[in-house]
Design a protein around this motif. Structure first.
Motif, PDB file in Angstrom:
ATOM      1  N   PHE A  60      26.252  31.507  14.585  1.00  0.00           N
ATOM      2  CA  PHE A  60      27.031  32.635  15.113  1.00  0.00           C
ATOM      3  C   PHE A  60      27.452  32.278  16.528  1.00  0.00           C
ATOM      4  O   PHE A  60      26.613  31.923  17.361  1.00  0.00           O
ATOM      5  N   LEU A  61      28.741  32.368  16.828  1.00  0.00           N
ATOM      6  CA  LEU A  61      29.257  32.034  18.157  1.00  0.00           C
ATOM      7  C   LEU A  61      30.056  33.204  18.722  1.00  0.00           C
ATOM      8  O   LEU A  61      31.029  33.661  18.101  1.00  0.00           O
ATOM      9  N   ASP A  62      29.622  33.681  19.913  1.00  0.00           N
ATOM     10  CA  ASP A  62      30.434  34.666  20.622  1.00  0.00           C
ATOM     11  C   ASP A  62      31.639  33.945  21.215  1.00  0.00           C
ATOM     12  O   ASP A  62      31.508  32.881  21.836  1.00  0.00           O
ATOM     13  N   GLU A  63      32.807  34.498  21.052  1.00  0.00           N
ATOM     14  CA  GLU A  63      34.022  33.813  21.529  1.00  0.00           C
ATOM     15  C   GLU A  63      34.092  33.806  23.048  1.00  0.00           C
ATOM     16  O   GLU A  63      34.503  32.821  23.662  1.00  0.00           O
ATOM     17  N   HIS A  64      33.658  34.911  23.687  1.00  0.00           N
ATOM     18  CA  HIS A  64      33.829  35.038  25.138  1.00  0.00           C
ATOM     19  C   HIS A  64      32.486  34.839  25.839  1.00  0.00           C
ATOM     20  O   HIS A  64      31.708  35.768  26.021  1.00  0.00           O
ATOM     21  N   MET A  65      32.196  33.580  26.222  1.00  0.00           N
ATOM     22  CA  MET A  65      30.980  33.263  26.981  1.00  0.00           C
ATOM     23  C   MET A  65      31.389  32.507  28.247  1.00  0.00           C
ATOM     24  O   MET A  65      32.337  31.714  28.210  1.00  0.00           O
ATOM     25  N   PRO A  66      30.675  32.737  29.361  1.00  0.00           N
ATOM     26  CA  PRO A  66      30.980  31.962  30.571  1.00  0.00           C
ATOM     27  C   PRO A  66      30.640  30.492  30.369  1.00  0.00           C
ATOM     28  O   PRO A  66      29.799  30.147  29.531  1.00  0.00           O
ATOM     29  N   GLY A  67      31.304  29.630  31.091  1.00  0.00           N
ATOM     30  CA  GLY A  67      31.085  28.195  30.905  1.00  0.00           C
ATOM     31  C   GLY A  67      31.843  27.739  29.676  1.00  0.00           C
ATOM     32  O   GLY A  67      33.060  27.917  29.563  1.00  0.00           O
ATOM     33  N   LEU A  68      31.137  27.162  28.738  1.00  0.00           N
ATOM     34  CA  LEU A  68      31.748  26.691  27.497  1.00  0.00           C
ATOM     35  C   LEU A  68      32.048  27.883  26.587  1.00  0.00           C
ATOM     36  O   LEU A  68      31.137  28.584  26.140  1.00  0.00           O
TER      37      LEU A  68
ATOM     38  N   VAL B  49      30.358  31.376  12.206  1.00  0.00           N
ATOM     39  CA  VAL B  49      30.931  32.721  12.250  1.00  0.00           C
ATOM     40  C   VAL B  49      31.334  33.008  13.690  1.00  0.00           C
ATOM     41  O   VAL B  49      30.501  32.940  14.604  1.00  0.00           O
ATOM     42  N   MET B  50      32.607  33.300  13.919  1.00  0.00           N
ATOM     43  CA  MET B  50      33.097  33.615  15.255  1.00  0.00           C
ATOM     44  C   MET B  50      33.006  35.125  15.471  1.00  0.00           C
ATOM     45  O   MET B  50      33.438  35.906  14.622  1.00  0.00           O
ATOM     46  N   ILE B  51      32.408  35.515  16.632  1.00  0.00           N
ATOM     47  CA  ILE B  51      32.242  36.932  16.972  1.00  0.00           C
ATOM     48  C   ILE B  51      32.986  37.189  18.279  1.00  0.00           C
ATOM     49  O   ILE B  51      32.838  36.434  19.244  1.00  0.00           O
ATOM     50  N   THR B  52      33.782  38.249  18.327  1.00  0.00           N
ATOM     51  CA  THR B  52      34.610  38.476  19.520  1.00  0.00           C
ATOM     52  C   THR B  52      34.914  39.958  19.716  1.00  0.00           C
ATOM     53  O   THR B  52      34.913  40.742  18.754  1.00  0.00           O
TER      54      THR B  52
END
Length: 521
Positions: free
Chosen positions: A52-60, A79-82
């Motif tokens: 699971f990956l949050d789309e809006h994270m600081p850095g990368l 799975v992209m989460i945004t």
């Protein structure tokens, strides 16, 4: 129950603890991280079943992390989460082959559904398919006990093909064995049905009978002529109904299917008999009698299908169709490419017939070439090879060219094939033909009644080379073998695809009507 491991990267991961606990209570192991860099590093170090990956994270960012994860682990589902519903972000994520896309705020059921869709999909589909086929198994078993007509047998065969393809798709081996057993039972019943009724179909004008090879052009194709669009008939020899279903999704990208049905091949289910019957509009005995100059008998060395264009010409004249028409037979790759290059010239004709021989070459190669034997060890692989060939063939290029203009397309075949498994001993002299599924000759010797015997070929409208000529047809999955070199013969031909005899696969064959999607109305 298998436990799956999930990596969840979100800069607000602490706020997601209720969701993580929800998944852990349902048997999933969650590894939480709060940035994209850790997610990439962990993915490279160990295996995760889903990320699971949050789309809006600081850095990368999530999209950047997605790109790096896919570079090292291209098959891991992500799975992209945004919070962001901007279309370009969705498109970029989808283009990177994500498994799912979720919009915040999340709810537990939404997350669980995504996980199950990705990780439990195969198991759930197999369980559902098993249950559905078990219910259908009972219905088909009851139907096989009935006194069915030709239409009911065609429907049974289509149902069995449907389940074959479903179980193939799920790699469902246990149920596939059950289905194979039911198909064997069905073929035994079908053989009894054909043995009982085939002679009546040919001789009794009032019999309930299927459409047969010699009626195909007059009943199905000729009525399509003269309706403002050129008619293309593509006859792919040896194309079984299951093989048609494999290529159907590809064809449907370019054509609208208006009718999908079946007809019955005459006996023997071979090119020499059934395809000549299609183009002549006559049964074999009538061809031999009316056109001895172009009918090639079993006792002659010449190719049996060298005069299909002449038979078609005669049938058109007989039906008072004074039309512009063409006939092409494609026997190799070069001929296919040449026709693809020139197909636009055919739109001036009312009728264009194209015979495509590849599937015939494949099924014969199945017995002759070690490579094909390796590539097609079973029915599923045989279907797969057919689709792979079609997708890369000049035949698809030809169809694409036809689809560019308003046209009526008919796809059909002359007969199917069956994978033979059981030898049946037969004795005959040197004049007997070499086909493994039917024999024609005098003094044919065999024991038992597990065949179809035509002691009076004239009743089946089959030519007689001499007064004592008879025909025998293999039924179900049998093939004829001579006592001489019996074991070698059996080992060489067992599990190969043959035709000529009596089975659903050989006799119940597709005829499909389509319109190019550019056609109006």
């Amino acid at each position: 129950m298998q436990r799956y491991s999930i990596l969840w990267a979100d800069d607000e991961i602490d706020l997601l603890k209720p969701h993580i606990l929800f998944l852990e209570q349902r048997g999933y192991d969650i590894t939480p991280v709060n940035n994209g860099s850790d997610a990439v590093e962990l993915c490279e170090a160990k295996h995760f079943d889903v990320v699971f990956l949050d789309e809006h994270m600081p850095g990368l960012s999530g999209l950047e992390a997605l790109s790096q994860i896919k570079a090292s682990k291209p098959n891991v589902p992500v799975v992209m989460i945004t919070k962001n519903e901007e279309e370009h972000i969705m498109e970029e994520a989808i283009g990177s082959k994500i498994a799912d896309y979720l919009i915040k705020p999340l709810n537990p059921s939404q997350i669980l559904l995504s996980v199950k869709k990705i990780l439990d999909n195969k198991r759930l589909v197999i369980e559902k398919t098993n249950l559905s086929y078990q219910q259908e198994f009972r219905k088909i078993s009851m139907e096989l006990l009935d006194d069915m007509n030709h239409e009911a047998w065609a429907e049974i065969y289509k149902k069995l093909v449907h389940w074959e393809l479903q179980l193939d798709q799920d790699d469902n081996r246990d149920m596939a064995e059950v289905l194979e057993s039911q198909k064997t039972e069905a073929n035994a019943g079908f053989a009894r049905f054909v043995i009982k009724n085939y002679e009546k179909w040919l001789n009794d004008p009032n019999a309930d009978k299927p459409l047969l090879s010699h009626q195909l052009m007059k009943r199905k194709v000729f009525p399509e002529i003269g309706k403002g669009k050129p008619v293309f008939v593509i006859l792919i020899d040896n194309l079984r109904f299951d093989q048609w279903k494999m290529i159907e999704p590809v064809v449907a990208e370019y054509f609208t299917i208006t009718s999908e049905t079946t007809y019955y091949s005459i006996l023997p289910t071979t090119t020499a008999y059934s395809r000549n019957a299609i183009f002549s509009g006559m049964l074999p005995a009538d061809m031999a009698k009316s056109h001895p100059e172009i009918w090639v008998g079993e006792d002659e060395e010449e190719g049996k299908n060298n005069f299909e264009d002449e038979f078609l010409e005669k049938q058109l004249r007989k039906n008072n169709l004074n039309i512009r028409h063409s006939y092409h037979k494609i026997k190799n790759l070069e001929e296919g490419k040449a026709l693809a290059d020139s197909v636009n010239n055919l739109f001036q004709n009312d009728l264009n017939v194209i015979v495509y021989n590849f599937v015939d070459m494949l099924s014969h190669a199945r017995t002759d070439m070690a490579m094909i034997r390796e590539l097609a060890p079973d029915e599923s692989a045989y279907r797969s090879i057919t689709k792979s060939w079609f997708v890369h063939s000049p035949l698809l290029d030809i169809m694409k060219k036809i689809a560019e203009k308003p046209a009526r397309l008919v796809i059909t075949t002359d007969h199917g094939t069956i994978r033979v498994k059981r030898p049946f001993r037969i004795v005959g002299d040197r004049s007997v033909n070499s086909n493994l599924r039917y024999k024609q000759g005098k003094n044919l010797g065999f024991e038992g009644d597990r065949i179809m015997h035509a002691a009076k070929p004239e009743r089946l409208y089959l030519p007689k080379v001499n007064v004592s000529t008879s025909y025998v047809f293999a039924i179900e999955d049998q093939f004829f073998a001579y006592p001489n070199n019996y074991n070698y013969y059996v080992n060489f031909y067992k599990d190969t695809f043959q035709h000529g005899g009596v089975s659903m696969e050989e006799m119940i064959i597709p005829i499909i009507f389509l319109n190019s999607k550019n056609a109006a109305g």
